[in-house]
Design a protein around this motif. Structure first.
Motif, PDB file in Angstrom:
ATOM      1  N   TRP A   8       8.209   4.759  -7.891  1.00  0.00           N
ATOM      2  CA  TRP A   8       8.068   3.950  -6.663  1.00  0.00           C
ATOM      3  C   TRP A   8       8.701   2.576  -6.818  1.00  0.00           C
ATOM      4  O   TRP A   8       9.333   2.076  -5.873  1.00  0.00           O
ATOM      5  CB  TRP A   8       6.596   3.807  -6.274  1.00  0.00           C
TER       6      TRP A   8
ATOM      7  N   TRP B  73       2.278   7.000  -0.588  1.00  0.00           N
ATOM      8  CA  TRP B  73       3.267   8.004  -0.988  1.00  0.00           C
ATOM      9  C   TRP B  73       2.653   9.006  -1.973  1.00  0.00           C
ATOM     10  O   TRP B  73       2.791  10.222  -1.803  1.00  0.00           O
ATOM     11  CB  TRP B  73       4.463   7.320  -1.667  1.00  0.00           C
ATOM     12  N   THR B  74       1.983   8.479  -2.977  1.00  0.00           N
ATOM     13  CA  THR B  74       1.381   9.363  -3.984  1.00  0.00           C
ATOM     14  C   THR B  74       0.348  10.276  -3.338  1.00  0.00           C
ATOM     15  O   THR B  74       0.314  11.486  -3.607  1.00  0.00           O
ATOM     16  CB  THR B  74       0.720   8.520  -5.089  1.00  0.00           C
ATOM     17  N   LEU B  75      -0.461   9.693  -2.478  1.00  0.00           N
ATOM     18  CA  LEU B  75      -1.515  10.472  -1.819  1.00  0.00           C
ATOM     19  C   LEU B  75      -0.910  11.594  -0.983  1.00  0.00           C
ATOM     20  O   LEU B  75      -1.314  12.762  -1.076  1.00  0.00           O
ATOM     21  CB  LEU B  75      -2.325   9.521  -0.926  1.00  0.00           C
TER      22      LEU B  75
ATOM     23  N   LEU C 227      -0.902  10.366 -12.159  1.00  0.00           N
ATOM     24  CA  LEU C 227       0.267  10.527 -11.288  1.00  0.00           C
ATOM     25  C   LEU C 227       0.600   9.210 -10.592  1.00  0.00           C
ATOM     26  O   LEU C 227       1.774   8.805 -10.523  1.00  0.00           O
ATOM     27  CB  LEU C 227      -0.021  11.613 -10.246  1.00  0.00           C
ATOM     28  N   LEU C 228      -0.452   8.542 -10.089  1.00  0.00           N
ATOM     29  CA  LEU C 228      -0.231   7.258  -9.408  1.00  0.00           C
ATOM     30  C   LEU C 228       0.384   6.237 -10.363  1.00  0.00           C
ATOM     31  O   LEU C 228       1.346   5.535 -10.012  1.00  0.00           O
ATOM     32  CB  LEU C 228      -1.568   6.745  -8.861  1.00  0.00           C
TER      33      LEU C 228
ATOM     34  N   MET D   4      11.601   1.612  -4.351  1.00  0.00           N
ATOM     35  CA  MET D   4      11.428   0.502  -3.397  1.00  0.00           C
ATOM     36  C   MET D   4      12.480  -0.573  -3.620  1.00  0.00           C
ATOM     37  O   MET D   4      13.000  -1.167  -2.676  1.00  0.00           O
ATOM     38  CB  MET D   4      10.022  -0.086  -3.526  1.00  0.00           C
TER      39      MET D   4
ATOM     40  N   ARG E  13      -8.820  -2.102  -9.716  1.00  0.00           N
ATOM     41  CA  ARG E  13      -8.928  -1.035  -8.708  1.00  0.00           C
ATOM     42  C   ARG E  13      -9.098   0.325  -9.365  1.00  0.00           C
ATOM     43  O   ARG E  13      -9.924   1.146  -8.956  1.00  0.00           O
ATOM     44  CB  ARG E  13      -7.664  -1.022  -7.839  1.00  0.00           C
TER      45      ARG E  13
ATOM     46  N   PHE F  55       0.822  -1.222   0.000  1.00  0.00           N
ATOM     47  CA  PHE F  55       0.000   0.000   0.000  1.00  0.00           C
ATOM     48  C   PHE F  55       0.855   1.271   0.000  1.00  0.00           C
ATOM     49  O   PHE F  55       0.331   2.367  -0.124  1.00  0.00           O
ATOM     50  CB  PHE F  55      -0.920   0.017   1.226  1.00  0.00           C
ATOM     51  N   VAL F  56       2.145   1.102   0.206  1.00  0.00           N
ATOM     52  CA  VAL F  56       3.020   2.267   0.351  1.00  0.00           C
ATOM     53  C   VAL F  56       3.044   3.146  -0.907  1.00  0.00           C
ATOM     54  O   VAL F  56       2.993   4.378  -0.780  1.00  0.00           O
ATOM     55  CB  VAL F  56       4.434   1.801   0.775  1.00  0.00           C
ATOM     56  N   PRO F  57       3.127   2.594  -2.124  1.00  0.00           N
ATOM     57  CA  PRO F  57       3.106   3.486  -3.295  1.00  0.00           C
ATOM     58  C   PRO F  57       1.858   4.375  -3.342  1.00  0.00           C
ATOM     59  O   PRO F  57       1.951   5.565  -3.669  1.00  0.00           O
ATOM     60  CB  PRO F  57       3.143   2.506  -4.475  1.00  0.00           C
ATOM     61  N   PHE F  58       0.709   3.796  -3.012  1.00  0.00           N
ATOM     62  CA  PHE F  58      -0.515   4.605  -2.993  1.00  0.00           C
ATOM     63  C   PHE F  58      -0.431   5.691  -1.920  1.00  0.00           C
ATOM     64  O   PHE F  58      -0.776   6.859  -2.163  1.00  0.00           O
ATOM     65  CB  PHE F  58      -1.720   3.694  -2.741  1.00  0.00           C
TER      66      PHE F  58
ATOM     67  N   LEU G 103       4.070   7.389 -11.367  1.00  0.00           N
ATOM     68  CA  LEU G 103       5.023   7.216 -10.266  1.00  0.00           C
ATOM     69  C   LEU G 103       5.196   5.743  -9.906  1.00  0.00           C
ATOM     70  O   LEU G 103       6.289   5.325  -9.531  1.00  0.00           O
ATOM     71  CB  LEU G 103       4.547   7.999  -9.035  1.00  0.00           C
ATOM     72  N   TYR G 104       4.115   4.972 -10.035  1.00  0.00           N
ATOM     73  CA  TYR G 104       4.204   3.549  -9.669  1.00  0.00           C
ATOM     74  C   TYR G 104       5.271   2.850 -10.509  1.00  0.00           C
ATOM     75  O   TYR G 104       6.052   2.051  -9.992  1.00  0.00           O
ATOM     76  CB  TYR G 104       2.844   2.880  -9.862  1.00  0.00           C
TER      77      TYR G 104
ATOM     78  N   PHE H 142      -4.748  12.550 -10.652  1.00  0.00           N
ATOM     79  CA  PHE H 142      -4.235  11.697  -9.578  1.00  0.00           C
ATOM     80  C   PHE H 142      -3.994  10.275 -10.082  1.00  0.00           C
ATOM     81  O   PHE H 142      -2.990   9.643  -9.734  1.00  0.00           O
ATOM     82  CB  PHE H 142      -5.217  11.680  -8.402  1.00  0.00           C
TER      83      PHE H 142
END
Lengths: 287, 198
Positions: free
Chosen positions: B61, A116-118, B52-53, B65, B7, A111-114, B56-57, B49
């Protein structure tokens, strides 16, 4: 200068039909995406970032991961953990919950990527309001409702995937027991449905609370700042001068701006913290 | 991947529905309803959003990670190596301590053996000394006896010489039986006196 304190807070057309908040949403997204994509190129091979700016960017990510996500989101006692090492790491129950015990993926890391973005998107939107003549898109309920809707979906879809549809629904129904038939019937017929309805309404209320809290804090802060700054020019408009009042208004406005800077970080943090807590609650129901 | 798409689709659908469910604000002209939903802004927020998600994912990210994981693994490996090195140093130290203790015990044993040898040597030397002293005493006794015998011999020789002298004198004189007897007694007395002096 307009004398309406709401004029600088409310959305309005900027470039043709495109409004201020629409443009600022894109600006905030770019302001988040560009530095973090550059940071990713620097640290993807495991080397630590060099320089205060890059370390600050990474510090924000580590803070959200280690202090917000991992302490509040866990696999729970009744389900298989997904740590990769076969050991149980329910950190909420083991004291030093913020620090990783091994270099393996924590359950909350998915859940961390979500998160972080939030966090970063809300923070960027909040901070844009601190720049003169710009504004905070998060001071508009339509924006915060969307963000809360994302949170609602992530929480409930994740809970359904983890618990299964039956487990997800049964999580709303409390298991109340009594030592006699009358009380058991009373609890079963009256109390259990009531609590189930409240619990079910709670998932919507939580998302609504997230949206309203963020919107109200940012909106109210900017309105208050606008009202105080209008004091500085109110008297000249009315035909008189009040140097003392103007100076006081500027001082108050400066102090409130500093407070708003704190609020910008605080509200982004609170939004993500509550999201993590709600996620943990929904993924690991008490009953 | 499929989960993420599902999702995202659910999120878009729900977010589009939320503002539409809100009642349209019936406000007088000029009044501002700050709670009034703006569908366009909501859609823009969903798109921005969501984009962006997604960006970035995959672009930030994931690599971050992965980098954090690699760094933490390196840190844990360094910690494990340090712990291993510490354990090895402790083992070597314990081994050294054991060897030191063993060497001390050996040194103590050597000293003890040397002390025993010295004691035995001392006893042997003392016995040798005693034997030599005894032999010396025996030799002294023998020498004394020899000297006494020599002295007696000398006395006897002198006695004989004296007897010869007396005889010589007697031959020069006419010796009566009484005188002869006196001479013999005199000679014997002189011999005894000479023996006692010796």
């Amino acid at each position: 200068m307009s004398l309406d304190p709401l004029s600088h807070v409310l959305d309005h057309a900027w470039i043709g039909p495109v409004t201020k908040h629409q443009i600022l949403l894109v600006v905030a997204a770019i302001a988040v995406a560009v530095p973090y994509i550059l940071l990713a190129r620097r640290v993807q091979d495991g080397t630590p970032p060099r320089g205060r700016f890059w370390n600050f960017l990474e510090m924000l990510l580590l803070f959200i991961r280690d202090e917000v996500a991992r302490p509040n989101i866990s696999a729970g006692h009744h389900h298989d953990d997904h740590h990769g090492d076969g050991k149980h790491h329910d950190d909420k129950h083991h004291g030093d919950h913020a620090k990783p015990h091994a270099a393996t993926a924590h359950y909350a890391d998915r859940f961390v990527p979500f998160l972080w973005t939030l966090f970063l998107f809300i923070l960027a939107c909040n901070l844009l309001g601190m720049i003169p003549f710009l504004g905070s898109p998060t001071g508009e309920l339509s924006v915060t409702l969307v963000l809360a809707a994302f949170v609602f979906l992530v929480i409930n879809v994740s809970a359904i995937m983890k618990l299964g549809p039956v487990g997800y629904i049964s999580a709303f129904i409390p298991r109340l027991k009594a030592d006699n038939f009358v009380m058991t019937a009373f609890l079963t017929v009256l109390i259990v449905p009531l609590i189930a309805v409240i619990e079910f309404a709670g998932i919507f209320l939580r998302a609504g609370v997230l949206a309203v809290r963020l919107f109200a804090n940012i909106f109210a802060g900017h309105v208050a700042l606008g009202v105080i700054l209008l004091f500085a020019v109110a008297d000249p408009v009315q035909g008189g001068l009040s140097p003392g009042g103007a100076a006081a208004a500027v001082l108050l406005g400066t102090g409130l701006s500093i407070l708003e800077l704190l609020v910008a970080f605080l509200q982004a943090f609170v939004f993500v913290l509550l999201t993590s807590i709600f996620l943990g609650m929904q993924l690991n129901p008490e009953h | 991947m499929t989960t993420a798409i599902v999702r995202a689709a659910c999120a878009v659908a729900a977010v589009l529905l939320v503002p539409a469910l809100a009642p349209a604000a019936d406000k007088p002209a000029g009044a501002v309803n700050v709670l009034a939903p703006d569908l366009v802004n909501s859609i823009v927020t969903v798109v921005v959003f969501g984009a962006l998600l997604a960006i970035l994912y995959f672009a930030a990210w994931g690599p971050i990670m992965k980098g954090l994981q690699a760094r933490e693994e390196a840190q844990f490996q360094a910690l494990a190596d340090a712990k291993k090195a510490k354990d090895e140093v402790a083992a070597v130290r314990a081994e050294l301590e054991a060897e030191k203790k063993k060497a001390a015990e050996e040194a103590r044993a050597i000293l003890e053996e040397a002390r025993r040898d010295a004691e035995a040597l001392k006893v042997a030397e003392r016995e040798v000394g005693q034997r030599e002293a005894q032999a010396e005493r025996e030799r002294a006794k023998r020498d004394t006896a020899t000297e006494r015998d020599a002295a007696l011999k000398d006395v006897q020789t002198q006695a004989v010489e004296l007897a010869v002298l007396i005889a010589t004198k007697a031959l020069r004189q006419k010796v009566s039986i009484g005188a002869q007897e006196a001479l013999v007694n005199e000679a014997i007395a002189e011999m005894k006196a000479g023996a006692s002096r010796a």
